[in-house]
Design an enzyme around this catalytic site. Structure first.
Site, PDB file in Angstrom:
ATOM      1  N   GLU B  65       1.139  -1.106  -0.026  1.00  0.00           N
ATOM      2  CA  GLU B  65       0.239   0.026   0.084  1.00  0.00           C
ATOM      3  C   GLU B  65       0.746   0.937  -0.044  1.00  0.00           C
ATOM      4  O   GLU B  65       0.380   1.681  -0.813  1.00  0.00           O
ATOM      5  CB  GLU B  65      -1.189  -0.159   1.069  1.00  0.00           C
ATOM      6  N   HIS B 134     -11.192  -6.075   8.291  1.00  0.00           N
ATOM      7  CA  HIS B 134     -12.453  -5.906   7.188  1.00  0.00           C
ATOM      8  C   HIS B 134     -13.100  -4.789   7.042  1.00  0.00           C
ATOM      9  O   HIS B 134     -13.833  -4.720   6.259  1.00  0.00           O
ATOM     10  CB  HIS B 134     -12.452  -7.113   6.456  1.00  0.00           C
TER      11      HIS B 134
END
Lengths: 380, 334
Positions: B65, B134
């Site tokens: 990321e 998540h």
């Protein structure tokens, strides 16, 4: 006969053959740093280049001493000197063409100046009047980066974008030995190799990350060896040998420009001063170690070669010294002027269009400034 | 004149359409992230983009990321408009240094010399039964960083309009996509999708007189449901959808609360240090003399996001909102 042997007819299909994607041998750096000065190869070094490097190195050294003096006078908040590392800074920057980009770290002021940046603009960050004293697009120099290694993925992205646009641009990204431990170093090298981006990574291994020596930073054979794991060539060069640095950088830049992808170069050098004026280097290294590097000073190495070839007489020395002194005098004079600051600039460059919140806060500061400037406002 | 084909579309489809149209309109728009190419994204938002525009415009990156956002910085420095995907809220954290140290402040540190028109798409929030890492609601972190815009759609039409506006913005935008609304449907005309007001405008989703529910993203449908349920109790609730957390639309919010005299802020992320505290303070500063009761917050608990089998106890639902509305009868209690 066991049960398994009775079932011996069963043979699982072998998995697909595993093989190395790239032969690591051509990517591996040499065991010794590449050197030119002091070897027979130095005789072949271009005379013009030698003279230019010499002049720039002397100017660079003078810049370092002048900037350090400015910290003592309180004109700079801090200055991370690159004394001893001038060859890496300057020879690397001179390997770039005008369309190329430089991504410097906070110690790489000299590389930016060698690329044509106004010496005062290069010090704005350290003086404290603004974070970046120049428009990066004008000089193709990214802002001097203080967080470690975070500028490396920027270099990769820019080089990648340039290639997508069909432009002939190479990005040179500079980082120190300590920065190679950061996650961004890994991610940048990995992206660059996967994308075959035209980037050159230059690690200036100056021995210490503030106080932590290289041995506590990495267990790799050399920092250049890290390249192999990413699938790019690693090169090891004597960072105090300006000719060798220029040659290795030029080759890597050419390789990148021709579509060959990235290179990782480790320049072995030494930081002769403390990390900054806020650091006490005597706590973590011995004077004898520093002295041992004096004989391998980057200016000395070039001067020996120039003298050997009869290219450095007293007139030449004087001219180079006077040029450096003139640069230092100009730097000193302009840095001793107080910069003109407008506090309202605090709100000008946060967003393209000011938000309501910032408009309110700007009005508040405006009122505070107006009150300060009122003749009878001294008591407020 | 032909009739306009209006048919049901999901928020995910509208987001994909916004990316496609932005890429078609402007060759400098590039999409990059993990799985955005061949797979079309784990939520299929980028489906078909690589096929239509090629791998160079819609790029599957290495799984990293910080690298995704860091390289996007360099691409934006060279004049591209990168749209990056962070795949899941909690996966964005490795990119925080790039976001905070560079993306948010490049315009500022270069004194306006260099801006970074990057859109960072972050699927966020819970309610889809996701396992740990998540389902985070990380908007408070983004809101606390000057230099970023933070927007989040609650409707299919806004998903399209706000994403187009974000990509067109010359400033970096954190575009928070409420995961559990990806499959929400609305009648929508994909051939003539409407644009939205500029980033920073809230909208009154439901007019009412007795109190204002101030909310955004995944909590908007919940608040609308609560407002319907509250009618039985004699409450006529107004629902304000912020759409943009930064910039914050004080005007719309203040006007609403001054009309109703009562306000509840509703969001999924934790209450302590969360967006609701900032919103309640702003409302109080501007509406103190109009308020009949303290501004209340209905938020997620101050806990790490719970495992999916317990998340319904954590997420603010209709009952918890109605309980807060009942507490707005301040005079009767005091």
């Amino acid at each position: 006969m066991t049960v398994m042997e009775q079932r011996g007819a069963y043979r699982p299909a072998p998995p697909p053959a595993w093989q190395l994607r790239t032969d690591p041998a051509p990517l591996l750096p040499d065991a010794e740093p590449y050197r030119v000065l002091g070897t027979d190869a130095a005789r072949k070094a271009d005379q013009e280049l030698l003279l230019r490097l010499h002049g720039e190195l002397v100017r660079g050294r003078r810049y370092n001493t002048q900037a350090t003096a400015l910290t003592k006078q309180g004109r700079l908040a801090v200055y991370p000197s690159s004394t001893g590392q001038e060859a890496c800074e300057i020879a690397a920057a001179l390997a770039l063409r005008e369309q190329d980009w430089l991504f410097p770290s906070y110690r790489d002021t000299l590389a930016a100046v060698a690329r044509g940046l106004d010496p005062v603009a290069a010090l704005t960050l350290l003086r404290g009047d603004w974070h970046t004293g120049y428009d990066p697009r004008e000089y193709r120099i990214a802002p001097l980066c203080t967080p470690l290694a975070t500028q490396l993925p920027h270099a990769v992205g820019l080089a990648h974008a340039a290639r997508l646009k069909g432009d002939d641009v190479v990005a040179l990204a500079m980082v120190g030995d300590g920065g190679t431990s950061e996650g961004d170093f890994h991610e940048a090298l990995n992206f660059a190799a996967v994308w075959q981006a035209p980037v050159v990574f230059l690690v200036q291994n100056n021995g210490f990350a503030i106080s932590v020596p290289l041995a506590k930073q990495t267990a790799a054979p050399s920092l250049a060896h890290k390249a192999v794991g990413y699938g790019m060539p690693g090169r090891l060069v004597d960072g105090n040998d300006a000719v060798a640095v220029h040659e290795v950088l030029s080759e890597a830049v050419r390789h990148a420009r021709e579509g060959g992808g990235p290179t990782l170069i480790e320049a072995v050098t030494y930081r002769m001063e403390a990390h900054t004026n806020a650091d006490d280097a005597t706590r973590y290294r011995k004077d004898a170690d520093v002295e041992a590097w004096q004989d391998h000073d980057p200016i000395l190495l070039v001067e020996r070669e120039l003298t050997e070839r009869g290219l450095l007489d007293d007139d030449r020395r004087r001219a180079v010294r006077e040029d450096a002194e003139a640069m230092a005098a100009d730097l000193r004079a302009r840095m001793n002027e107080d910069p003109a600051l407008d506090p309202m600039d605090l709100f000008t460059h946060v967003y393209a269009e000011q938000t309501g919140q910032l408009r309110e806060q700007a009005a508040q500061l405006r009122a505070e400034l107006d009150a300060e400037n009122e003749p009878d406002g001294a008591g407020r | 004149m032909t009739t306009v084909a209006v048919k049901p579309a999901t928020m995910g489809q509208a987001l994909g359409r916004a990316l496609r149209d932005a890429m078609a309109d402007d060759p400098s728009v590039h999409v990059l992230g993990e799985d955005v190419g061949t797979l079309g994204g784990v939520f299929r938002v980028t489906d078909g983009l690589a096929k239509e525009f090629g791998d160079d415009r819609c790029t599957d990156t290495p799984l990293a990321e910080a690298g995704i956002l860091g390289t996007a910085v360099g691409m934006a420095m060279y004049g591209l408009r990168p749209v990056v995907e962070m795949q899941f809220d909690a996966f964005a954290y490795p990119a925080f240094e790039q976001l905070i140290s560079h993306v948010a402040r490049m315009r500022n540190r270069t004194r306006g010399g260099m801006s970074l028109p990057i859109t960072i798409r972050v699927p966020y929030g819970g309610g889809i039964g996701g396992v740990e890492h998540h389902s985070d609601s990380s908007e408070a972190y983004y809101m606390a960083t000057p230099g970023l815009h933070v927007v989040t759609p609650a409707t299919v039409a806004d998903a399209y309009g706000l994403l187009r506006a974000s990509i067109a913005s010359d400033d970096p935008v954190v575009f928070l996509e409420p995961k559990r609304l990806y499959w929400s449907k609305a009648d929508w005309n994909p051939d003539a999708p409407a644009s939205v007001e500029p980033i920073g405008k809230a909208v009154v989703r439901r007019a009412g007189r007795s109190a204002t529910l101030i909310t955004y993203g995944p909590s908007v449908p919940v608040c609308l449901e609560a407002a319907e349920a509250a009618r039985a109790e004699g409450w006529d609730l107004e629902v304000v959808d912020l759409r943009s957390l930064v910039p914050f639309d004080d005007e719309t919010v203040t006007a609403s609360v001054r009309r109703t005299g009562r306000a509840v802020v509703v969001h999924e992320s934790g209450g302590f240090g969360g967006p609701g505290g900032e919103i309640a303070a702003r409302v109080t500063e501007r509406c103190f003399h109009h308020l009949e009761a303290p501004v209340l917050r209905v938020a997620g608990f101050d806990i790490p996001y719970p495992p999916p089998m317990l998340e319904r106890h954590h997420l603010p639902g209709v009952d918890r909102i109605l309980d807060a509305v009942a507490r707005l009868q301040w005079e009767a209690e005091s």
